[in-house]
Scaffold this motif. Structure first.
Motif: not given
Length: 515
Positions: A311-312, A498-503, A505-506, A509
């Protein structure tokens, strides 16, 4: 749930039984000890600490306000030694020893220690800084200038989880535990009620330090220290080779409330290893590609577990003594996706800052240089010295002439009074001594009134003048560094993953913040 208080977090106002205390003999000489009021088989006064400044029974150290100056006690440390170290004695000596033991107080009752005539120590509370100065060295120690910068650069805060690999002597372990501590699990039950406390336990994240040590004996010693210092609920010690086995912990490790499949769930990584680049393969968020990705027939693939907090962002620091290790570590960090890589060299030196005041008028004043500030001042001092010497020698010559005149006068009186008694010789000698003392006194008074001031007079006058003016504002402000480095040089490599950024999450956002 009751928790044993940790003196590193809250030492209280005074020392207590079965807690750690620090005896400060000098600024750089500290002795740690676990205070105990239990009877001792060696001394009638109980447990005793023997130092170069005297002997201190623990009964005089317990329940004392921190910072107290404790006086030494009179304890017989010579004839009462530890059991098993006494030399063999005959039957007669053994019988005498038994009679002496019968006369001593029993172990259940301590004898009040008598205060010695000299010697003292200061009793101070334990902190990570004082513990670093007095801990038993098992490996190279991470000193305060290093770990204070490391924790600040890694943004350690209460509630974070820290992975430490290469625990060693435990210096960084204690500092990291204080930095992330934010309470004990279950301590809010009485305050918030049963239902709210369950919610708090599920949502609140308690700071933890997961420390790994390869050497089994060092790991056992560190576990004993953590237990005696009251850090068991904050620090977890694991004996493991992190190069091959990684950092994930089984669910049976530690208290059940803290154990989950996500342990250690780290936000911060500190690697004090000979080859930190070999351990970086276990500090990823996703499995690394492997040439044998397909499992063998009849076997179940092991699910991937990451020791990092998903988460971070995760921050890392590696501690290396040579630049070749730093180069290999940076290459591995780039390979595994770490960003913002930087290297810092720590060289701690002390600075001596003071004001330099020059002049013969500053003679004897602390922090001042008593050399001549100008040529005129130097010439005047030379004239004073030469004039004082010239006048002094002139007075000596005049005194000798006066003595000779007195002697001649006495001889002349002797010749006029011929035929006097033999006792006249004694009177003549007495008159000579009196004349000499009178001349000396007169010469001294004349010399003191005419001579320039002596060095003693100048020092007294300079100190009196310095007390009447703001000397801290005068002179030139200068600083000077130490000639030698007191702490060892180290290279600190920092990076961020960095933390993982998935679809998903995108999309979330975009829905929240727009395009």
């Amino acid at each position: 749930m009751a928790h044993r208080p940790c003196p590193f977090f809250d030492p209280g106002t005074q020392s207590s039984n079965n807690t750690l205390g620090i005896l400060q003999l000098k600024r750089d000489l500290l002795i740690p000890t676990i205070l105990s009021s239990e009877p001792s088989t060696d001394y009638a006064e109980g447990k005793v600490e023997t130092t170069r400044f005297g002997t201190f029974p623990h009964s005089t150290l317990i329940n004392q306000p921190w910072g107290t100056q404790v006086l030494a006690s009179v304890v017989d440390t010579g004839s009462r030694g530890a059991k098993g170290k006494k030399r063999k004695r005959g039957k007669e000596e053994a019988g005498k020893e038994e009679e002496e033991d019968e006369g001593r107080p029993s172990d259940s009752q301590l004898v009040k220690a008598a205060t010695a005539s000299s010697g003292f120590v200061h009793l101070i509370p334990p902190t990570p800084e004082t513990w670093t100065l007095c801990l038993p060295h098992r490996t190279q120690v991470v000193y305060t200038p290093d770990y204070s910068y490391i924790l600040q650069r890694l943004r350690a805060r209460p509630g974070d989880h820290i992975i430490e690999a290469g625990a060693g002597s435990g210096s960084f372990t204690h500092a990291a535990a204080r930095a992330v501590f934010n309470g004990y699990l279950g301590q809010d039950v009485t305050r918030y009620g049963t239902e709210d406390s369950r919610r708090k336990r599920k949502t609140k994240r308690y700071g933890r330090v997961y420390s790994f040590e390869y050497h089994e004996q060092r790991a056992k010693q560190l576990v004993a220290e953590v237990e005696s210092h009251g850090l068991r609920d904050v620090v977890t010690i694991t004996n493991r080779d992190v190069y091959g086995d990684g950092f994930c912990l089984p669910s049976s490790n530690g208290p059940a409330a803290h154990s989950s499949d996500a342990e250690p769930d780290a936000d911060i990584i500190f690697l004090d290893l000979p080859a930190p680049w070999l351990a970086l393969k276990h500090l990823t968020r996703s499995p690394l590609p492997s040439p044998t990705a397909t499992p063998a027939e009849g076997t179940t693939p092991t699910p991937f577990r990451s020791p990092l907090n998903p988460k971070s962002a995760t921050r890392i620091c590696t501690f290396s003594p040579c630049i070749e290790q730093v180069q290999k570590t940076i290459t591995a960090l780039r390979e595994y996706g770490w960003l913002e890589i930087s290297m810092v060299e720590i060289q701690a030196k002390r600075l001596d800052v003071r004001r330099e005041r020059v002049g013969l008028s500053e003679e004897g004043v602390r922090g001042a240089n008593s050399s001549a500030a100008t040529v005129k001042e130097a010439v005047q001092r030379l004239r004073d010295v030469e004039g004082r010497a010239k006048l002094f020698h002139g007075m000596q010559i005049e005194k000798q002439k006066e003595v000779m005149r007195k002697v001649e006068k006495v001889k002349k009186g002797e010749q006029e009074k011929k035929g006097s008694s033999s006792g006249r010789d004694t009177d003549i000698a007495t008159e000579k001594r009196d004349a000499q003392h009178k001349i000396n006194a007169e010469s001294k008074d004349t010399l003191m009134s005419t001579l320039p001031p002596s060095k003693h007079d100048r020092l007294q006058q300079a100190k009196a003048n310095a007390a009447l003016r703001p000397a801290y504002k005068e002179g030139r402000l200068i600083h000077r560094t130490e000639q030698e480095i007191k702490t060892h040089t180290s290279y600190l490599t920092f990076a961020v993953l960095p933390r993982e950024w998935t679809k998903e999450d995108e999309e979330q956002a975009r829905e929240k913040w727009g395009r």
